[in-house]
Design a protein around this motif. Structure first.
Motif, PDB file in Angstrom:
ATOM      1  N   ALA A 182       0.823  -1.222   0.000  1.00  0.00           N
ATOM      2  CA  ALA A 182       0.000   0.000   0.000  1.00  0.00           C
ATOM      3  C   ALA A 182       0.856   1.270   0.000  1.00  0.00           C
ATOM      4  O   ALA A 182       0.537   2.236  -0.677  1.00  0.00           O
ATOM      5  CB  ALA A 182      -0.911  -0.010   1.214  1.00  0.00           C
ATOM      6  N   ASN A 183       1.939   1.261   0.729  1.00  0.00           N
ATOM      7  CA  ASN A 183       2.697   2.509   0.908  1.00  0.00           C
ATOM      8  C   ASN A 183       3.722   2.718  -0.201  1.00  0.00           C
ATOM      9  O   ASN A 183       4.132   1.777  -0.852  1.00  0.00           O
ATOM     10  CB  ASN A 183       3.433   2.488   2.242  1.00  0.00           C
ATOM     11  N   THR A 184       4.133   3.978  -0.338  1.00  0.00           N
ATOM     12  CA  THR A 184       5.141   4.299  -1.350  1.00  0.00           C
ATOM     13  C   THR A 184       6.493   4.495  -0.660  1.00  0.00           C
ATOM     14  O   THR A 184       6.562   4.987   0.459  1.00  0.00           O
ATOM     15  CB  THR A 184       4.746   5.594  -2.076  1.00  0.00           C
ATOM     16  N   PHE A 185       7.530   4.091  -1.368  1.00  0.00           N
ATOM     17  CA  PHE A 185       8.893   4.225  -0.850  1.00  0.00           C
ATOM     18  C   PHE A 185       9.684   5.132  -1.795  1.00  0.00           C
ATOM     19  O   PHE A 185       9.535   5.045  -3.008  1.00  0.00           O
ATOM     20  CB  PHE A 185       9.563   2.850  -0.794  1.00  0.00           C
ATOM     21  N   ILE A 186      10.500   5.986  -1.202  1.00  0.00           N
ATOM     22  CA  ILE A 186      11.379   6.830  -2.006  1.00  0.00           C
ATOM     23  C   ILE A 186      12.799   6.308  -1.809  1.00  0.00           C
ATOM     24  O   ILE A 186      13.253   6.166  -0.672  1.00  0.00           O
ATOM     25  CB  ILE A 186      11.360   8.308  -1.516  1.00  0.00           C
ATOM     26  N   VAL A 187      13.472   6.012  -2.905  1.00  0.00           N
ATOM     27  CA  VAL A 187      14.856   5.524  -2.829  1.00  0.00           C
ATOM     28  C   VAL A 187      15.757   6.607  -3.408  1.00  0.00           C
ATOM     29  O   VAL A 187      15.572   7.037  -4.546  1.00  0.00           O
ATOM     30  CB  VAL A 187      15.028   4.226  -3.633  1.00  0.00           C
ATOM     31  N   VAL A 188      16.718   7.054  -2.603  1.00  0.00           N
ATOM     32  CA  VAL A 188      17.623   8.123  -3.036  1.00  0.00           C
ATOM     33  C   VAL A 188      19.059   7.601  -2.939  1.00  0.00           C
ATOM     34  O   VAL A 188      19.447   7.042  -1.912  1.00  0.00           O
ATOM     35  CB  VAL A 188      17.477   9.366  -2.127  1.00  0.00           C
ATOM     36  N   ASP A 189      19.825   7.778  -4.013  1.00  0.00           N
ATOM     37  CA  ASP A 189      21.271   7.493  -3.959  1.00  0.00           C
ATOM     38  C   ASP A 189      22.009   8.809  -3.790  1.00  0.00           C
ATOM     39  O   ASP A 189      21.683   9.793  -4.477  1.00  0.00           O
ATOM     40  CB  ASP A 189      21.774   6.913  -5.295  1.00  0.00           C
ATOM     41  N   VAL A 190      23.005   8.829  -2.904  1.00  0.00           N
ATOM     42  CA  VAL A 190      23.902   9.982  -2.836  1.00  0.00           C
ATOM     43  C   VAL A 190      25.331   9.463  -2.955  1.00  0.00           C
ATOM     44  O   VAL A 190      25.634   8.359  -2.512  1.00  0.00           O
ATOM     45  CB  VAL A 190      23.746  10.784  -1.520  1.00  0.00           C
ATOM     46  N   SER A 191      26.194  10.272  -3.567  1.00  0.00           N
ATOM     47  CA  SER A 191      27.596   9.854  -3.665  1.00  0.00           C
ATOM     48  C   SER A 191      28.306  10.229  -2.371  1.00  0.00           C
ATOM     49  O   SER A 191      27.943  11.214  -1.710  1.00  0.00           O
ATOM     50  CB  SER A 191      28.265  10.518  -4.869  1.00  0.00           C
ATOM     51  N   GLN A 260      23.332  17.962  -2.039  1.00  0.00           N
ATOM     52  CA  GLN A 260      23.948  18.373  -3.316  1.00  0.00           C
ATOM     53  C   GLN A 260      24.638  17.189  -4.001  1.00  0.00           C
ATOM     54  O   GLN A 260      25.322  17.348  -5.006  1.00  0.00           O
ATOM     55  CB  GLN A 260      24.993  19.491  -3.077  1.00  0.00           C
ATOM     56  N   ARG A 261      24.529  16.004  -3.439  1.00  0.00           N
ATOM     57  CA  ARG A 261      25.233  14.848  -3.982  1.00  0.00           C
ATOM     58  C   ARG A 261      24.270  13.746  -4.421  1.00  0.00           C
ATOM     59  O   ARG A 261      24.634  12.577  -4.510  1.00  0.00           O
ATOM     60  CB  ARG A 261      26.207  14.291  -2.918  1.00  0.00           C
ATOM     61  N   VAL A 262      23.008  14.156  -4.687  1.00  0.00           N
ATOM     62  CA  VAL A 262      21.995  13.162  -5.084  1.00  0.00           C
ATOM     63  C   VAL A 262      22.278  12.705  -6.516  1.00  0.00           C
ATOM     64  O   VAL A 262      22.439  13.524  -7.418  1.00  0.00           O
ATOM     65  CB  VAL A 262      20.580  13.780  -4.985  1.00  0.00           C
ATOM     66  N   THR A 263      22.329  11.380  -6.711  1.00  0.00           N
ATOM     67  CA  THR A 263      22.605  10.864  -8.066  1.00  0.00           C
ATOM     68  C   THR A 263      21.412  10.130  -8.678  1.00  0.00           C
ATOM     69  O   THR A 263      21.377   9.880  -9.875  1.00  0.00           O
ATOM     70  CB  THR A 263      23.817   9.905  -8.056  1.00  0.00           C
ATOM     71  N   TRP A 264      20.426   9.744  -7.851  1.00  0.00           N
ATOM     72  CA  TRP A 264      19.288   8.984  -8.385  1.00  0.00           C
ATOM     73  C   TRP A 264      18.146   9.043  -7.387  1.00  0.00           C
ATOM     74  O   TRP A 264      18.383   8.930  -6.176  1.00  0.00           O
ATOM     75  CB  TRP A 264      19.698   7.524  -8.594  1.00  0.00           C
ATOM     76  N   VAL A 265      16.940   9.266  -7.873  1.00  0.00           N
ATOM     77  CA  VAL A 265      15.749   9.217  -7.013  1.00  0.00           C
ATOM     78  C   VAL A 265      14.728   8.323  -7.693  1.00  0.00           C
ATOM     79  O   VAL A 265      14.466   8.450  -8.891  1.00  0.00           O
ATOM     80  CB  VAL A 265      15.127  10.617  -6.812  1.00  0.00           C
ATOM     81  N   SER A 266      14.170   7.409  -6.944  1.00  0.00           N
ATOM     82  CA  SER A 266      13.167   6.514  -7.523  1.00  0.00           C
ATOM     83  C   SER A 266      12.009   6.375  -6.534  1.00  0.00           C
ATOM     84  O   SER A 266      12.218   6.402  -5.319  1.00  0.00           O
ATOM     85  CB  SER A 266      13.835   5.164  -7.788  1.00  0.00           C
TER      86      SER A 266
END
Ligand code: FAD
Length: 404
Positions: A182-191, A260-266
């Protein structure tokens, strides 16, 4: 003029590449068909965690490959769990023994794929890029595949490793069973900041106070961090998922420089689904990886179980080719299909248990988590129970029965 490899692997994701390597190692002539072009860019960290069993399997199909992955990945020596901002569990691990494969390794999927590609190239496995399988004609004698370019491919076996929207699965008339979380997940990559890196620890926050009680998971991988934010069901997803939103909330849970180091958001809701069958009626098409199952990533069961599917599918095909009679052939493929179906259902349910553990909203589950956090300082088992939440059950799926 049709192309005629003994086994055709559809899909050059990590699972398809593994299947091709395993077939090659068993002396089964194999070719890979991949829909995309060779210069494609694969996004994000995705499957960052390879279990020791997976490293051993990879090493067995391509000697040295497990060690290459381990050398380029990392092992975090500490894991911690917090509940509403208060630490409830911490564990230090000894250094992995030198000269042996570690208990796990953490590296981005794009790198995992790079090393699989290196091994495929070294084995001279033919790869046909830009060949999207659009149609399969399956019979007792084998499979004819037609790709978008109009070429035809004929062979006794097809390994469907074409991911979650598998055309191979659709052409074989096999549906998926299960549900969506049911819930949504946010996946963030940072270098990572190499000059001033964070300590290497996997940290899970139940009900992070700076995120109004949402869960947050931090997992290091070679070169960066994966930050997993679990939204409440009523949350407006875009407010958290757009880059401006990420730049707003990330500094609440990590040093501000990482915004300032975010490389990917899903953003995604997890599917918890398994194919009805892992082989077609003629036992000519075998499904592996995300073509066969989709799980929530807790316990890192997706890619890891895909590697087992791929190796066992290859062994089943090699065995089927060796047996002289049709009964033996069917038995070899059935053993694969039944074994991996059991494992897939087990993994789906185990990932579901993990989801319920960390975010189940029933009064009973909420009370268990709160009581666990209260008792953790006096009884470590409660802290460990909370810590194990994101992994799901510790046991693995039923043992491998496909013999070779
Ligand atoms: C955010 C996120 C986090 C994740 N984290 C983890 C984790 O921590 N641990 C873990 O184990 N797993 C994780 N996973 C899952 C993991 O990424 C997948 O299990 C893995 O990518 C599946 O590999 P695959 O080879 O089965 O499919 P894919 O990687 O999807 O590859 C399928 C391939 O088939 C090709 N293809 C598709 N259709 C056709 C066609 N008709 N003809 C020819 N080629 C075709 C595609 O172009 C692609 O190359 C995560 C996934 C996501 C999205």
């Amino acid at each position: 003029m049709p192309h005629t490899p003994a086994a055709l692997v559809v899909g050059a994701g990590p699972v398809g590449l593994t299947a091709a390597l395993a077939l090659h190692q068993l002396h089964v002539p194999v070719a890979i068909l991949e829909a995309e072009n060779e210069n494609r860019q694969r996004p994000g960290s995705r499957a960052i965690y390879l279990h020791n069993d997976t490293l051993r399997l990879l090493d067995s199909i391509s000697p040295g490959l497990g060690f290459v992955m381990a050398r380029h990945g990392l092992v975090w020596p500490v894991k911690r769990t917090l509940f509403r901002g208060r630490q409830v569990y911490m564990r230090h691990y000894p250094d992995p023994p030198s000269g042996q494969l570690p208990p796990f390794t953490s590296l981005p999927q794009v790198e995992i794929e790079r090393y699989l590609w290196d091994a495929c190239r070294a084995a001279a496995i033919p790869v046909h890029w830009g060949e999207r399988v659009e149609k399969l004609e399956i019979s007792g004698d084998g499979v004819k595949a037609v790709t978008g370019s109009g070429k035809t491919w004929i062979g006794p076996y097809v390994v469907g490793a074409d991911g979650s929207h598998s055309e191979v699965r659709r052409q074989a008339g096999i549906g998926m069973e299960g549900m969506r979380s049911a819930n949504t997940f946010i996946v963030v990559d940072v270098s990572e900041d190499v000059l001033e890196p964070l300590p290497l620890e996997r940290v899970f926050h139940y009900a992070h106070p700076a995120m109004d009680g949402r869960n947050v998971l931090f997992v290091p991988f070679s070169g960066g961090w994966r930050v997993d934010l679990q939204l409440f069901s009523g949350d407006e997803v875009s407010a958290f998922a757009e880059l401006s939103g990420v730049e707003g909330w990330l500094p609440q849970v990590m040093a501000a420089k990482y915004a300032q180091r975010v490389t990917w958001v899903s953003t995604y809701q997890f599917l918890q689904v398994v194919a009805e069958r892992l082989a077609d009626d003629f036992r000519r098409v075998l499904l592996v990886g995300e073509a066969a199952h989709l799980f929530a990533p807790f316990g890192a069961r997706g890619l890891n179980s895909g590697v087992s599917d791929a190796v066992l599918a290859a062994r089943a095909i090699a065995l089927a080719r060796q047996t002289g009679d049709e009964g033996g052939r069917l038995q070899a493929i059935d053993a694969f299909a039944e074994e991996r179906l059991r494992a897939s259902r087990y993994n789906r349910d185990a990932a579901g248990t993990a989801l319920e553990h960390i975010q189940g909203e029933s009064p009973g589950m909420r009370m268990k988590r709160t009581a666990g956090a209260l008792l953790a300082p006096v009884w470590n088992d409660f802290g460990r129970w909370l810590d194990e939440g994101p992994y799901g059950p510790r046991s693995g799926p039923p043992g491998v029965s496909t013999k070779y």
